[in-house]
Design an enzyme around this catalytic site. Structure first.
Site, PDB file in Angstrom:
ATOM      1  N   GLU A 149      -7.678   4.488  27.422  1.00  0.00           N
ATOM      2  CA  GLU A 149      -7.579   3.912  26.076  1.00  0.00           C
ATOM      3  C   GLU A 149      -6.437   4.632  25.377  1.00  0.00           C
ATOM      4  O   GLU A 149      -6.466   5.856  25.228  1.00  0.00           O
ATOM      5  CB  GLU A 149      -8.895   4.081  25.309  1.00  0.00           C
ATOM      6  CG  GLU A 149      -8.788   3.482  23.905  1.00  0.00           C
ATOM      7  CD  GLU A 149     -10.127   3.269  23.228  1.00  0.00           C
ATOM      8  OE1 GLU A 149     -11.138   3.048  23.924  1.00  0.00           O
ATOM      9  OE2 GLU A 149     -10.141   3.313  21.983  1.00  0.00           O
ATOM     10  N   THR A 155     -11.286  11.439  15.473  1.00  0.00           N
ATOM     11  CA  THR A 155     -10.657  11.891  16.718  1.00  0.00           C
ATOM     12  C   THR A 155      -9.140  11.899  16.515  1.00  0.00           C
ATOM     13  O   THR A 155      -8.491  10.872  16.547  1.00  0.00           O
ATOM     14  CB  THR A 155     -11.062  10.951  17.875  1.00  0.00           C
ATOM     15  OG1 THR A 155     -12.469  10.740  17.786  1.00  0.00           O
ATOM     16  CG2 THR A 155     -10.725  11.553  19.216  1.00  0.00           C
ATOM     17  N   ASN A 175     -16.814  -0.663  16.926  1.00  0.00           N
ATOM     18  CA  ASN A 175     -17.366   0.685  16.812  1.00  0.00           C
ATOM     19  C   ASN A 175     -18.238   0.751  15.549  1.00  0.00           C
ATOM     20  O   ASN A 175     -17.746   0.505  14.438  1.00  0.00           O
ATOM     21  CB  ASN A 175     -16.197   1.675  16.734  1.00  0.00           C
ATOM     22  CG  ASN A 175     -16.664   3.113  16.640  1.00  0.00           C
ATOM     23  OD1 ASN A 175     -17.607   3.408  15.913  1.00  0.00           O
ATOM     24  ND2 ASN A 175     -16.003   4.006  17.344  1.00  0.00           N
ATOM     25  N   GLU A 177     -18.673   6.861  23.561  1.00  0.00           N
ATOM     26  CA  GLU A 177     -17.614   7.866  23.425  1.00  0.00           C
ATOM     27  C   GLU A 177     -18.267   9.235  23.343  1.00  0.00           C
ATOM     28  O   GLU A 177     -19.244   9.417  22.600  1.00  0.00           O
ATOM     29  CB  GLU A 177     -16.817   7.632  22.143  1.00  0.00           C
ATOM     30  CG  GLU A 177     -16.039   6.347  22.143  1.00  0.00           C
ATOM     31  CD  GLU A 177     -15.304   6.119  20.832  1.00  0.00           C
ATOM     32  OE1 GLU A 177     -14.583   5.131  20.750  1.00  0.00           O
ATOM     33  OE2 GLU A 177     -15.480   6.934  19.891  1.00  0.00           O
ATOM     34  N   ARG A 207     -23.104  13.758  13.415  1.00  0.00           N
ATOM     35  CA  ARG A 207     -22.828  13.434  12.011  1.00  0.00           C
ATOM     36  C   ARG A 207     -23.044  11.954  11.702  1.00  0.00           C
ATOM     37  O   ARG A 207     -23.270  11.599  10.570  1.00  0.00           O
ATOM     38  CB  ARG A 207     -21.420  13.864  11.613  1.00  0.00           C
ATOM     39  CG  ARG A 207     -20.333  13.029  12.236  1.00  0.00           C
ATOM     40  CD  ARG A 207     -18.974  13.407  11.714  1.00  0.00           C
ATOM     41  NE  ARG A 207     -18.552  14.705  12.204  1.00  0.00           N
ATOM     42  CZ  ARG A 207     -17.271  15.078  12.291  1.00  0.00           C
ATOM     43  NH1 ARG A 207     -16.328  14.244  11.898  1.00  0.00           N
ATOM     44  NH2 ARG A 207     -16.936  16.253  12.764  1.00  0.00           N
ATOM     45  N   HIS A 240     -19.859   6.660  19.173  1.00  0.00           N
ATOM     46  CA  HIS A 240     -19.471   8.033  19.507  1.00  0.00           C
ATOM     47  C   HIS A 240     -20.631   8.957  19.152  1.00  0.00           C
ATOM     48  O   HIS A 240     -20.962   9.117  17.974  1.00  0.00           O
ATOM     49  CB  HIS A 240     -18.215   8.396  18.694  1.00  0.00           C
ATOM     50  CG  HIS A 240     -17.630   9.730  19.019  1.00  0.00           C
ATOM     51  ND1 HIS A 240     -16.434  10.154  18.485  1.00  0.00           N
ATOM     52  CD2 HIS A 240     -18.049  10.739  19.814  1.00  0.00           C
ATOM     53  CE1 HIS A 240     -16.142  11.355  18.947  1.00  0.00           C
ATOM     54  NE2 HIS A 240     -17.120  11.739  19.736  1.00  0.00           N
ATOM     55  N   HIS A 251     -19.685   4.153  11.699  1.00  0.00           N
ATOM     56  CA  HIS A 251     -19.690   4.426  10.263  1.00  0.00           C
ATOM     57  C   HIS A 251     -20.788   3.684   9.502  1.00  0.00           C
ATOM     58  O   HIS A 251     -21.012   3.954   8.323  1.00  0.00           O
ATOM     59  CB  HIS A 251     -18.294   4.225   9.686  1.00  0.00           C
ATOM     60  CG  HIS A 251     -17.359   5.240  10.285  1.00  0.00           C
ATOM     61  ND1 HIS A 251     -17.595   6.602  10.180  1.00  0.00           N
ATOM     62  CD2 HIS A 251     -16.267   5.110  11.069  1.00  0.00           C
ATOM     63  CE1 HIS A 251     -16.657   7.258  10.842  1.00  0.00           C
ATOM     64  NE2 HIS A 251     -15.843   6.381  11.405  1.00  0.00           N
ATOM     65  N   ARG A 262     -21.426  12.323  18.589  1.00  0.00           N
ATOM     66  CA  ARG A 262     -20.716  13.591  18.388  1.00  0.00           C
ATOM     67  C   ARG A 262     -21.676  14.753  18.566  1.00  0.00           C
ATOM     68  O   ARG A 262     -22.881  14.623  18.348  1.00  0.00           O
ATOM     69  CB  ARG A 262     -20.075  13.638  17.001  1.00  0.00           C
ATOM     70  CG  ARG A 262     -18.949  12.631  16.813  1.00  0.00           C
ATOM     71  CD  ARG A 262     -18.239  12.846  15.489  1.00  0.00           C
ATOM     72  NE  ARG A 262     -17.349  13.987  15.534  1.00  0.00           N
ATOM     73  CZ  ARG A 262     -16.022  13.925  15.651  1.00  0.00           C
ATOM     74  NH1 ARG A 262     -15.416  12.759  15.705  1.00  0.00           N
ATOM     75  NH2 ARG A 262     -15.305  15.027  15.691  1.00  0.00           N
ATOM     76  N   HIS A 297      -7.849   3.028  17.512  1.00  0.00           N
ATOM     77  CA  HIS A 297      -7.877   4.057  16.476  1.00  0.00           C
ATOM     78  C   HIS A 297      -6.998   3.661  15.294  1.00  0.00           C
ATOM     79  O   HIS A 297      -5.799   3.499  15.430  1.00  0.00           O
ATOM     80  CB  HIS A 297      -7.464   5.452  16.960  1.00  0.00           C
ATOM     81  CG  HIS A 297      -8.105   6.519  16.099  1.00  0.00           C
ATOM     82  ND1 HIS A 297      -7.583   6.909  14.904  1.00  0.00           N
ATOM     83  CD2 HIS A 297      -9.259   7.206  16.259  1.00  0.00           C
ATOM     84  CE1 HIS A 297      -8.387   7.822  14.355  1.00  0.00           C
ATOM     85  NE2 HIS A 297      -9.407   8.015  15.154  1.00  0.00           N
TER      86      HIS A 297
HETATM   87  N1  PXP Z   1     -11.371   4.438  20.162  1.00  0.00           N
HETATM   88  C1  PXP Z   1     -11.757   5.735  20.232  1.00  0.00           C
HETATM   89  C2  PXP Z   1     -11.710   6.419  21.547  1.00  0.00           C
HETATM   90  C3  PXP Z   1     -12.213   6.409  19.076  1.00  0.00           C
HETATM   91  O1  PXP Z   1     -12.593   7.691  19.157  1.00  0.00           O
HETATM   92  C4  PXP Z   1     -12.305   5.690  17.866  1.00  0.00           C
HETATM   93  C5  PXP Z   1     -12.850   6.371  16.645  1.00  0.00           C
HETATM   94  O2  PXP Z   1     -14.134   6.779  16.853  1.00  0.00           O
HETATM   95  C6  PXP Z   1     -11.922   4.350  17.857  1.00  0.00           C
HETATM   96  C7  PXP Z   1     -11.433   3.748  19.016  1.00  0.00           C
HETATM   97  C8  PXP Z   1     -12.010   3.498  16.627  1.00  0.00           C
HETATM   98  O3  PXP Z   1     -11.169   4.003  15.642  1.00  0.00           O
HETATM   99  P1  PXP Z   1     -11.312   3.443  14.166  1.00  0.00           P
HETATM  100  O4  PXP Z   1     -12.692   3.780  13.711  1.00  0.00           O
HETATM  101  O5  PXP Z   1     -10.246   4.178  13.422  1.00  0.00           O
HETATM  102  O6  PXP Z   1     -11.090   1.968  14.229  1.00  0.00           O
END
Ligand code: PXP
Length: 246
Positions: free
Chosen positions: A152, A102, A8, A71, A50, A44, A11, A46, A195
Site C-alpha cells: 500500500e 500513521t 477505514n 492494520e 485509542r 487499525h 474514527h 493500535r 492516507h
Molecule cells: N491506509 C493505511 C495503511 C492507514 O494507516 C490509514 C490511516 O489509518 C489509511 C489508509 C487511511 O488514511 P485516512 O484516514 O487519512 O484516509
C-alpha cells in the site's frame, strides 16, 4: 483492472471513545459502508487502543461479510490477534504512540530482520499481507523479497502538498506514486494506496491503472457528519469510477 474502495472506520470509534459507551458504533458504520458500495473494511487496532478495540475486531469479523483489512504494528501481541482472527488481509504499518496518525511508510529496508518473520507467519496462515510503504523503489524491492502479496503506497505527502497548495510538490509526489505503482506491479505485487485522500485529491491517484485498491477513512468519516456516511461513500466511489474512466 477495477478499483476497490476500502473504508477505514477507525474514527467512528474515535468519536465513540470520546465519551465511552457504544455510540457511534463502528460496526454499524461498516455495515452502512458495505451497503453503499465499499469493497472492504479497514480497521487499525493500535497498541494504545485509542479508537478500535479488541471487541470491535471480534464483531467486525463476526458481523460484517466484506473482507477485513486489519492494520497493525509488528508486535507479538498484534501477531497473536491476527493469527487468531485470520482476517482477509493484514496491512503492517509503523506505529508510534506519540503520533496522531500513521505518519509515513514502514521502513521495510531498515527493518527487514524484524519485519520479515511477521510477513512469513501471517502469509503462512493464509492471510494476505500488505506492507504500508513510501512509493520508493528500494522499499518496493524489499517488500517483494520479503514475500508480501501487496504494497500500500502512502499518499500522505501528496495530500499534504495539495492541502498546502504547492503545485510543484503535488506533481512531484504524484509522479513518485505513479512510478512506485508501475514498479510494484512489474514485480508482481498487488498495489494499493491511501492516507489523507479527499474528494479533491482522490482522482489523480484513482486514475493510476496499476492501483487496484484505495483505503480511505478520516475524510469520509468527517464528511459523514455533514452528508451522512452513505452519501460520503457513494460520492467517493463515484469520483473513483470517473477517474478510472477518463
Ligand atoms: N491506509 C493505511 C495503511 C492507514 O494507516 C490509514 C490511516 O489509518 C489509511 C489508509 C487511511 O488514511 P485516512 O484516514 O487519512 O484516509
Amino acid at each position: 483492472m477495477t478499483l476497490r474502495l476500502g473504508v477505514n472506520i477507525d474514527h467512528v470509534a474515535t468519536i465513540r471513545n470520546a465519551r465511552g459507551g457504544a455510540h457511534p458504533d463502528p460496526v454499524r458504520a461498516a455495515r452502512q459502508a458495505a451497503e453503499s458500495g465499499a469493497d472492504g473494511i479497514t480497521a487499525h487496532l493500535r497498541e494504545d487502543r485509542r479508537h478500535i478495540t479488541d471487541q470491535d475486531i471480534d464483531r467486525l469479523m463476526a458481523e460484517i461479510e466484506l473482507p477485513l483489512n486489519l492494520e497493525m504494528a509488528t508486535t507479538e501481541e498484534m501477531l497473536e490477534i491476527a493469527l487468531r482472527h485470520k482476517p482477509h488481509a493484514v496491512c503492517l504499518v509503523p506505529e508510534k504512540r506519540e503520533e496522531r496518525t500513521t505518519e509515513g511508510g514502514l521502513d521495510v529496508a531498515a527493518g527487514h530482520n524484524h519485519i520479515a518473520p511477521y510477513v512469513r507467519q501471517l502469509a503462512d496462515s493464509g492471510i494476505r499481507v500488505s506492507l504500508f510503504i513510501e512509493p520508493d523503489p528500494v522499499q518496493i524491492a524489499v517488500a517483494e523479497a520479503m514475500g508480501a502479496a501487496v504494497v500500500e503506497l502512502h499518499t500522505g505527502a501528496y495530500c499534504e502538498a495539495a492541502l498546502a497548495g504547492d503545485g510543484a510538490e503535488v506533481k512531484r509526489h504524484l509522479e513518485l506514486i505513479r512510478a512506485g505503482a508501475v514498479e510494484a506491479h512489474k514485480r508482481g505485487l498487488e498495489v494499493h494506496a491511501g492516507h489523507g485522500l479527499t474528494y479533491d485529491t482522490v482522482k489523480p491517484v484513482a486514475a493510476i491503472p496499476e492501483i487496484i485498491e484505495l483505503n480511505i477513512g478520516h475524510f469520509l468519516i468527517g464528511e459523514a457528519i455533514f452528508r451522512g456516511l452513505r452519501e460520503a461513500v457513494t460520492t467517493m466511489r463515484g469520483l473513483m469510477v470517473e477517474a478510472r474512466r477518463s
